[in-house]
Design a protein around this motif. Structure first.
Motif, PDB file in Angstrom:
ATOM      1  N   ASP A  93      18.316 -46.504 119.106  1.00 19.87           N
ATOM      2  CA  ASP A  93      19.078 -45.462 118.425  1.00 19.87           C
ATOM      3  C   ASP A  93      18.092 -44.696 117.549  1.00 19.87           C
ATOM      4  OD1 ASP A  93      20.635 -43.886 116.758  1.00 19.87           O
ATOM      5  OD2 ASP A  93      22.205 -45.399 116.499  1.00 19.87           O
ATOM      6  N   ARG A  94      17.679 -43.521 118.023  1.00 16.23           N
ATOM      7  CA  ARG A  94      16.604 -42.798 117.330  1.00 16.23           C
ATOM      8  C   ARG A  94      17.024 -42.326 115.944  1.00 16.23           C
ATOM      9  NH1 ARG A  94      17.500 -37.234 118.048  1.00 16.23           N
ATOM     10  NH2 ARG A  94      18.922 -36.687 119.759  1.00 16.23           N
ATOM     11  N   ASN A  95      18.312 -42.073 115.750  1.00 13.69           N
ATOM     12  CA  ASN A  95      18.766 -41.666 114.418  1.00 13.69           C
ATOM     13  C   ASN A  95      18.769 -42.845 113.456  1.00 13.69           C
ATOM     14  OD1 ASN A  95      19.085 -38.994 115.089  1.00 13.69           O
ATOM     15  ND2 ASN A  95      21.259 -39.155 115.553  1.00 13.69           N
ATOM     16  N   GLY A 152      17.608 -49.761 140.896  1.00  9.54           N
ATOM     17  CA  GLY A 152      16.327 -49.893 141.586  1.00  9.54           C
ATOM     18  C   GLY A 152      15.455 -51.019 141.076  1.00  9.54           C
ATOM     19  N   GLY A 153      15.990 -51.853 140.202  1.00  2.53           N
ATOM     20  CA  GLY A 153      15.231 -52.995 139.723  1.00  2.53           C
ATOM     21  C   GLY A 153      14.225 -52.673 138.644  1.00  2.53           C
ATOM     22  N   ALA A 154      14.338 -51.507 138.037  1.00  2.00           N
ATOM     23  CA  ALA A 154      13.456 -51.140 136.929  1.00  2.00           C
ATOM     24  C   ALA A 154      14.077 -51.569 135.604  1.00  2.00           C
ATOM     25  CB  ALA A 154      13.189 -49.636 136.940  1.00  2.00           C
ATOM     26  N   ASN A 155      13.338 -51.358 134.538  1.00  2.00           N
ATOM     27  CA  ASN A 155      13.789 -51.755 133.204  1.00  2.00           C
ATOM     28  C   ASN A 155      13.952 -50.501 132.352  1.00  2.00           C
ATOM     29  OD1 ASN A 155      14.261 -53.197 130.779  1.00  2.00           O
ATOM     30  ND2 ASN A 155      12.064 -53.192 130.303  1.00  2.00           N
ATOM     31  N   PRO A 156      15.172 -49.986 132.206  1.00  2.00           N
ATOM     32  CA  PRO A 156      15.345 -48.777 131.402  1.00  2.00           C
ATOM     33  C   PRO A 156      15.261 -49.070 129.909  1.00  2.00           C
ATOM     34  CG  PRO A 156      17.482 -49.543 132.188  1.00  2.00           C
ATOM     35  CD  PRO A 156      16.443 -50.444 132.804  1.00  2.00           C
ATOM     36  N   ILE A 157      14.515 -48.248 129.205  1.00  2.00           N
ATOM     37  CA  ILE A 157      14.511 -48.261 127.747  1.00  2.00           C
ATOM     38  C   ILE A 157      15.251 -47.003 127.330  1.00  2.00           C
ATOM     39  CG2 ILE A 157      13.127 -48.149 125.646  1.00  2.00           C
ATOM     40  CD1 ILE A 157      11.747 -49.689 128.848  1.00  2.00           C
ATOM     41  N   CYS A 158      16.467 -47.171 126.873  1.00  2.00           N
ATOM     42  CA  CYS A 158      17.392 -46.062 126.675  1.00  2.00           C
ATOM     43  C   CYS A 158      17.306 -45.542 125.241  1.00  2.00           C
ATOM     44  CB  CYS A 158      18.820 -46.514 126.967  1.00  2.00           C
ATOM     45  SG  CYS A 158      19.077 -47.063 128.669  1.00  2.00           S
ATOM     46  N   VAL A 159      17.028 -44.257 125.098  1.00  2.00           N
ATOM     47  CA  VAL A 159      16.990 -43.633 123.777  1.00  2.00           C
ATOM     48  C   VAL A 159      18.268 -42.815 123.600  1.00  2.00           C
ATOM     49  CG1 VAL A 159      15.688 -42.187 122.198  1.00  2.00           C
ATOM     50  CG2 VAL A 159      14.486 -43.493 123.961  1.00  2.00           C
TER      51      VAL A 159
END
Length: 445
Positions: free
Chosen positions: A275-277, A248-255
Motif C-alpha cells: 500500500d504505497r499510501n 502463469g506461475g509468477a509472483n506478483p508484487i502488487c502496488v
C-alpha cells in the motif's frame, strides 16, 4: 432498434433473420464535438469534467465497407482513452480522424464534426461487408480495438507495427459506446458464453494490453517464478496483469493505494501487496527532482516480500511518477514494460541503473489480433476473469468517465448500450456457476 433487440433476446433468430432485419438510418451514440475541442482551455487536467464534453447524440448509420461489420452493441465499457478523448488530452482526437480521413475515399467517413468514442463492445453482428467470410449476421461477438490496413510489409510480422495501426474508437470513428458500431471483421472474436453482455465487454482493451505487455514475446515474455511488480494492481489494467502473473506461475508484487484495493489483490490470490499510501512513498522531492532514497526504501520493501529477491519484470503504466523507481528496483538483466503514462508522459530515470545493469525498457501498445484472441480465449476458458465493478447506462457515460478520470472506480466500469438490464446474454450457466465468485469479485467490494 426494437426489432434488433427482440431478435437478440429471442435466442432463436437465425443468421438469415438477422440479415433481413432492416437497419435504422440512425442510432444513439456517445460523442465529443469538434467545435468544443477548446472548451477546457486553461483548466487543469484533474478539473476537466467529462460530463460536460460527452454527449448522447442521434447519429447517422455509417456506410459498410469491404472487410467490415456492423455490430449491435449490447454493452461497452470506459477505458482511459475514453477519458483522454473527453478532456481533449494530450491532443484532440479530431486530428486523428482528419488524418485517417485523408487515407482513402472509404476512410473519409471517419472525418466528421463529431467523434463516436469507445474501444470495447459485446454484441451481435448485423451485417458484414464484401470479403468477410468468417463472421455472419447473428454471431455473438466481442471486439478488440486494433484497426490496421496491412498494405505495408511492416505489419505482417506483427500487425501492431503496421504504419496505419490505430485504436478503434480513439483514433477512428464509430466506436463501441453506442447502440451500433462499425468495426473491421478482424477485430471480432467469439463472446465468452458464460458471461453477461456487460461482463464480456469489459476485458477487451485492458486484457489484451496486459497480455501483450506481460505474457507475449513482444512484451516481457513472463515465465514461471518471475517476480513481477504491478503498479495499480487492482485497477482496470493491473487487475488483469495480476491474474496473468498468478495464472502463469509468477509472483506478483502488487502496488495499490488503499487497504480496500490491497484486499482485492489478496482475494485474487496475491500474497505480496504494498500500500504505497500507507508506506508514504514520495519518489519526487519536488516538481523537478526525484529522491533516490525513496527508490531504495521501496526496493527494501520489495525484498522483504520476495525473500531477498529483486524484480524481474515491472508492469509500468503510471509513467512519470513511478518510472524512476521502476528502473531502480528491477534486477540486473530485468525488464521494464511500459504501455501508458497516466501520471505524465515525460519519464525521468537514472540511466546508470539501466545501462550498467543491462536492463531493458520495452514499449508495449495494445495487442495484435493473435494476442487479443489468446487473451480472449483465456477469458472464455475461465482462466482469467472480468474485473467489472459497476455498470452505467449509456445516458450516464459521462459520469462513468468522470469516475474513471478521478480514480473513483475499481477494476473496470461497464456501460449498457442496447441491453435493457444487467445479467443478460449468459449462454452457459454451468460454466458460469463454476466461476461465479471470481466473476463477481470486483462487484462485491
Amino acid at each position: 432498434m426494437k426489432e434488433i433487440l427482440a431478435a437478440i433476446q429471442s435466442q432463436d433468430a437465425t443468421s438469415a433473420d438477422f440479415a433481413n432485419i432492416p437497419l435504422p438510418d440512425s442510432y444513439r451514440a456517445i460523442t465529443v464535438h469538434k467545435d468544443e475541442a477548446d472548451m477546457f482551455a486553461g483548466v487543469a487536467s484533474r478539473d476537466k469534467d467529462p460530463r460536460k464534453s460527452l454527449h448522447l447524440d442521434e447519429v447517422a448509420l455509417p456506410e459498410l465497407g469491404p472487410g467490415e461489420a456492423l455490430v449491435a452493441v449490447m454493452a461497452s465499457s470506459v477505458n482511459y482513452n475514453s477519458v483522454w478523448t473527453s478532456i481533449f488530452e494530450p491532443v484532440s482526437t479530431f486530428g486523428f480522424l482528419e488524418r485517417y480521413g485523408r487515407l482513402s475515399e472509404l476512410t473519409k467517413r471517419h472525418d466528421l464534426p463529431y467523434h463516436i468514442i469507445g474501444s470495447d463492445l459485446a454484441g451481435v453482428v448485423l451485417r458484414t461487408g464484401p470479403g468477410v467470410n468468417a463472421w455472419q449476421p447473428g454471431d455473438e461477438v466481442v471486439a478488440h480495438c486494433l484497426s490496421v490496413e496491412l498494405e505495408s510489409s511492416d505489419g505482417h510480422n506483427d500487425t501492431m507495427l503496421d504504419p496505419e495501426q490505430r485504436i478503434w474508437g480513439f483514433e477512428t470513428n464509430f466506436g463501441g459506446l453506442a447502440e451500433i458500431a462499425l468495426v473491421k471483421s478482424n477485430q471480432l472474436m467469439p463472446k465468452p458464453d458464460h458471461l453477461s453482455w456487460e461482463e464480456a465487454a469489459s476485458p477487451g482493451l485492458v486484457n489484451s494490453t496486459a497480455y501483450r505487455q506481460l505474457v507475449s514475446r513482444n512484451g516481457a515474455g513472463m515465465k514461471q517464478g518471475d517476480n513481477v511488480l504491478i503498479w495499480g494492481a487492482s485497477g482496470g489494467l493491473g487487475s488483469y496483469a495480476t491474474q496473468f502473473a498468478l495464472a502463469g506461475g509468477a509472483n506478483p508484487i502488487c502496488v495499490v493505494s488503499s487497504p480496500e484495493k490491497a484486499e482485492i489483490c489478496r482475494s485474487m490470490g496475491a500474497d505480496a501487496v504494498i500500500d504505497r499510501n500507507a508506506e508514504g512513498y514520495k519518489f519526487w522531492k519536488n516538481e523537478n527532482e526525484q529522491d533516490p532514497r525513496e527508490w531504495k526504501r521501496f526496493g527494501s520493501k520489495i525484498r522483504e516480500l520476495t525473500g531477498g529477491e529483486d524484480i524481474d519484470i515491472v508492469f509500468e503504466h503510471p509513467g512519470r511518477e513511478t518510472f524512476g523507481a521502476s528502473v531502480y528496483v528491477t534486477r540486473k538483466g530485468g525488464t521494464i514494460t511500459t504501455c501508458a503514462s497516466t501520471s505524465g508522459y515525460m519519464h525521468q530515470y537514472d540511466n546508470r541503473y539501466l545501462w550498467m545493469s543491462l536492463k531493458r525498457i520495452v514499449g508495449s501498445h495494445f495487442a495484435n489480433y493473435r494476442e487479443a484472441w489468446e487473451a480472449n480465449r483465456l477469458i472464455a476458458k475461465g482462466k482469467i476473469h472480468p474485473t467489472l465493478s459497476k455498470v452505467y447506462s449509456l445516458e450516464d457515460t459521462g459520469q462513468a468517465a468522470y469516475d474513471v478520470h478521478r480514480n473513483l472506480h475499481q477494476g473496470k466500469v461497464g456501460v449498457l448500450a442496447l441491453a435493457p438490464q444487467e445479467g443478460l446474454g449468459v449462454r452457459d450457466t454451468e460454466k458460469r456457476a463454476q466461476h461465479i465468485d471470481a466473476i463477481n469479485r470486483f462487484r462485491n467490494i
